[in-house]
Enzyme design. Structure first.
Site, mmCIF file in Angstrom:
data_model
loop_
_atom_site.group_PDB
_atom_site.id
_atom_site.type_symbol
_atom_site.label_atom_id
_atom_site.label_comp_id
_atom_site.label_asym_id
_atom_site.label_seq_id
_atom_site.Cartn_x
_atom_site.Cartn_y
_atom_site.Cartn_z
ATOM 1 N N HIS A 168 39.384 41.799 35.256
ATOM 2 C CA HIS A 168 39.763 42.789 35.830
ATOM 3 C C HIS A 168 40.704 43.615 35.103
ATOM 4 C CE1 HIS A 168 41.192 44.194 40.082
ATOM 5 N NE2 HIS A 168 41.220 45.322 39.308
ATOM 6 N N ASN B 210 35.965 34.324 35.811
ATOM 7 C CA ASN B 210 36.757 35.316 35.712
ATOM 8 C C ASN B 210 38.190 34.620 34.825
ATOM 9 O OD1 ASN B 210 39.405 36.752 36.448
ATOM 10 N ND2 ASN B 210 38.113 37.867 37.997
ATOM 11 N N THR C 33 46.668 39.995 44.511
ATOM 12 C CA THR C 33 45.133 39.940 44.094
ATOM 13 C C THR C 33 44.325 41.026 44.997
ATOM 14 O OG1 THR C 33 43.229 38.588 43.744
ATOM 15 C CG2 THR C 33 44.464 37.924 45.646
ATOM 16 N N THR C 34 43.205 40.913 44.720
ATOM 17 C CA THR C 34 42.284 42.293 45.451
ATOM 18 C C THR C 34 42.088 41.840 46.905
ATOM 19 O OG1 THR C 34 40.945 42.389 43.589
ATOM 20 C CG2 THR C 34 40.322 43.748 45.381
ATOM 21 N N GLU D 233 29.100 42.951 45.664
ATOM 22 C CA GLU D 233 29.816 41.838 45.312
ATOM 23 C C GLU D 233 30.551 41.666 46.868
ATOM 24 O OE1 GLU D 233 31.897 40.474 41.903
ATOM 25 O OE2 GLU D 233 33.157 39.236 43.232
ATOM 26 N N ARG E 111 43.483 45.680 35.424
ATOM 27 C CA ARG E 111 44.130 46.321 36.329
ATOM 28 C C ARG E 111 44.797 47.516 36.019
ATOM 29 N NH1 ARG E 111 44.632 43.241 41.399
ATOM 30 N NH2 ARG E 111 46.122 44.682 42.076
ATOM 31 N N ARG F 227 48.478 43.951 34.341
ATOM 32 C CA ARG F 227 49.603 42.522 34.276
ATOM 33 C C ARG F 227 48.701 41.503 33.725
ATOM 34 N NH1 ARG F 227 48.332 41.608 41.177
ATOM 35 N NH2 ARG F 227 49.352 43.817 41.017
ATOM 36 N N HIS F 228 47.459 41.510 33.697
ATOM 37 C CA HIS F 228 47.148 40.047 33.024
ATOM 38 C C HIS F 228 46.162 40.656 31.708
ATOM 39 C CE1 HIS F 228 44.060 40.927 35.893
ATOM 40 N NE2 HIS F 228 44.799 40.193 36.923
ATOM 41 N N HIS G 16 35.671 35.795 45.464
ATOM 42 C CA HIS G 16 37.020 35.802 45.690
ATOM 43 C C HIS G 16 37.432 34.855 46.666
ATOM 44 C CE1 HIS G 16 41.063 37.361 46.255
ATOM 45 N NE2 HIS G 16 40.964 38.056 45.627
ATOM 46 N N GLY G 17 38.346 33.670 45.956
ATOM 47 C CA GLY G 17 38.929 32.657 46.853
ATOM 48 C C GLY G 17 38.025 31.477 46.815
ATOM 49 N N ASP H 46 40.993 36.242 33.875
ATOM 50 C CA ASP H 46 41.990 36.979 34.196
ATOM 51 C C ASP H 46 43.341 35.938 33.913
ATOM 52 O OD1 ASP H 46 40.472 39.201 34.767
ATOM 53 O OD2 ASP H 46 41.087 38.967 36.823
ATOM 54 N N HIS H 47 43.295 34.594 34.343
ATOM 55 C CA HIS H 47 44.338 34.034 34.437
ATOM 56 C C HIS H 47 44.667 33.236 33.230
ATOM 57 C CE1 HIS H 47 45.384 35.621 38.233
ATOM 58 N NE2 HIS H 47 44.183 34.935 38.875
ATOM 59 N N GLU I 9 35.536 44.558 36.120
ATOM 60 C CA GLU I 9 36.116 44.803 37.426
ATOM 61 C C GLU I 9 37.214 46.104 37.247
ATOM 62 O OE1 GLU I 9 37.844 41.399 39.209
ATOM 63 O OE2 GLU I 9 35.876 40.275 39.327
ATOM 64 N N ARG J 182 54.526 34.035 28.270
ATOM 65 C CA ARG J 182 55.439 33.737 27.142
ATOM 66 C C ARG J 182 55.355 34.812 26.008
ATOM 67 N NH1 ARG J 182 57.478 28.479 26.757
ATOM 68 N NH2 ARG J 182 58.469 29.206 24.979
HETATM 69 N N1 PXP Z 1 35.526 39.178 42.191
HETATM 70 C C1 PXP Z 1 36.239 40.019 42.163
HETATM 71 C C2 PXP Z 1 35.999 41.599 42.670
HETATM 72 C C3 PXP Z 1 37.727 39.849 42.303
HETATM 73 O O1 PXP Z 1 38.575 41.022 42.399
HETATM 74 C C4 PXP Z 1 38.289 38.783 41.906
HETATM 75 C C5 PXP Z 1 39.695 38.378 41.540
HETATM 76 O O2 PXP Z 1 40.119 39.023 40.682
HETATM 77 C C6 PXP Z 1 37.175 37.578 41.842
HETATM 78 C C7 PXP Z 1 35.978 37.893 42.098
HETATM 79 C C8 PXP Z 1 37.735 36.159 41.597
HETATM 80 O O3 PXP Z 1 38.618 35.638 42.671
HETATM 81 P P1 PXP Z 1 39.236 34.175 42.459
HETATM 82 O O4 PXP Z 1 40.140 34.419 41.289
HETATM 83 O O5 PXP Z 1 39.896 34.172 43.700
HETATM 84 O O6 PXP Z 1 38.121 33.463 42.291
#
Ligand code: PXP
Length: 241
Positions: free
Chosen positions: A43, A7, A100-101, A151, A45, A49-50, A191-192, A9-10, A70, A18
């Site tokens: 994702h 993922n 986050t979700t 998931e 959103r 936001r990202h 997630h996490g 996103d970040h 996502e 910036r």
């Molecule tokens: N899966 C889903 C459905 C999510 O919403 C996210 C967070 O965007 C992730 C996986 C990844 O989670 P993490 O960034 O905590 O690894």
């Protein structure tokens, strides 16, 4: 072998901080692919936001593996998915204020709307996954709807501070993977997940794919993205006895 969805996103979070056009999400995706990613997850959103719409389009046109989008269950997002045609859509619950979700979808409460979305996406060759908690009613409902996969939200497992509680949550996830598999759902999780907690989840026999973002992008600051991806891939593919 368990598939690894990265993922990214970040990468966009850093870029947007910036207002620059770097770091590039496409470049990050290509580096991730070269170092073991089996698919790229983003994702989009509702508040953008990202990841932005243009990022998803650029990824669709440039990545070599598969794209997992996502998104929330809204008409805007369904229309966008039909235009972009990702390989997979993972429908997630979305709240404006959350960092986050926070939890899984309430499949039962959104049964008809989810059923319509799954059918429309399927008609356009897009496979739909539902992001759910490790709950048998929700998983059974996902199967009743004809979802391709679920998931399982691993946030509760990841955030457990007490080992004995984490163990309980872990065995609940494990049981739910068995249930989902028996209902012919493909089983993913995410997630996490971090380098420290991923192995037991990756070793669940029915596990098809893990989607991991924050831990990999955060550690890439110290290790570089190639090593951060490769190390996670190695961890999830090693069997634990
Ligand atoms: N899966 C889903 C459905 C999510 O919403 C996210 C967070 O965007 C992730 C996986 C990844 O989670 P993490 O960034 O905590 O690894």
């Amino acid at each position: 072998m368990v598939r690894l969805g990265i993922n990214i996103d970040h990468i966009a979070t850093i870029r947007n901080a910036r207002g620059e056009n770097f770091p590039s999400v496409v470049e990050a995706a290509l580096v991730a692919e070269t170092n073991g990613a089996d698919l790229i997850t983003v994702h989009l959103r509702e508040d953008r936001r990202h990841i932005k719409d243009a990022d998803v389009i650029n990824l669709r046109n440039n990545i070599k593996t598969e794209l997992n989008l996502e998104m929330a269950l809204t008409q805007e997002m369904i229309d966008f998915a039909l235009e972009i045609k990702p390989n997979f859509v993972c429908i997630v619950p979305e709240k404006r204020q959350e960092l986050t979700t926070e939890g899984g979808l309430n499949v039962l409460a959104n049964f008809d709307a989810l059923g319509n979305a799954i059918e429309i996406l399927k008609a356009h060759n897009i496979l739909t996954s539902l992001f759910v908690d490790a709950n048998s009613d929700q998983i059974t409902a996902a199967s009743d709807l004809g979802a391709y996969s679920i998931e399982i939200h691993t946030g509760k497992y990841a955030n457990c501070k007490k080992p004995y509680l984490q163990n309980d949550v872990y065995y609940q996830i494990k049981d739910m993977c068995e249930l989902a598999n028996s209902l012919e759902l493909v089983v993913n999780a995410g997630h996490g997940l971090t380098y420290h907690n991923v192995k037991p989840i990756a070793n669940i026999p029915q596990m098809n794919e893990l989607n991991i973002g924050f831990a990999i992008i955060a550690n890439s600051i110290f290790w570089g993205l190639p090593k951060a991806v490769a190390k996670m891939k190695q961890l999830i593919c090693e069997k634990q006895f």
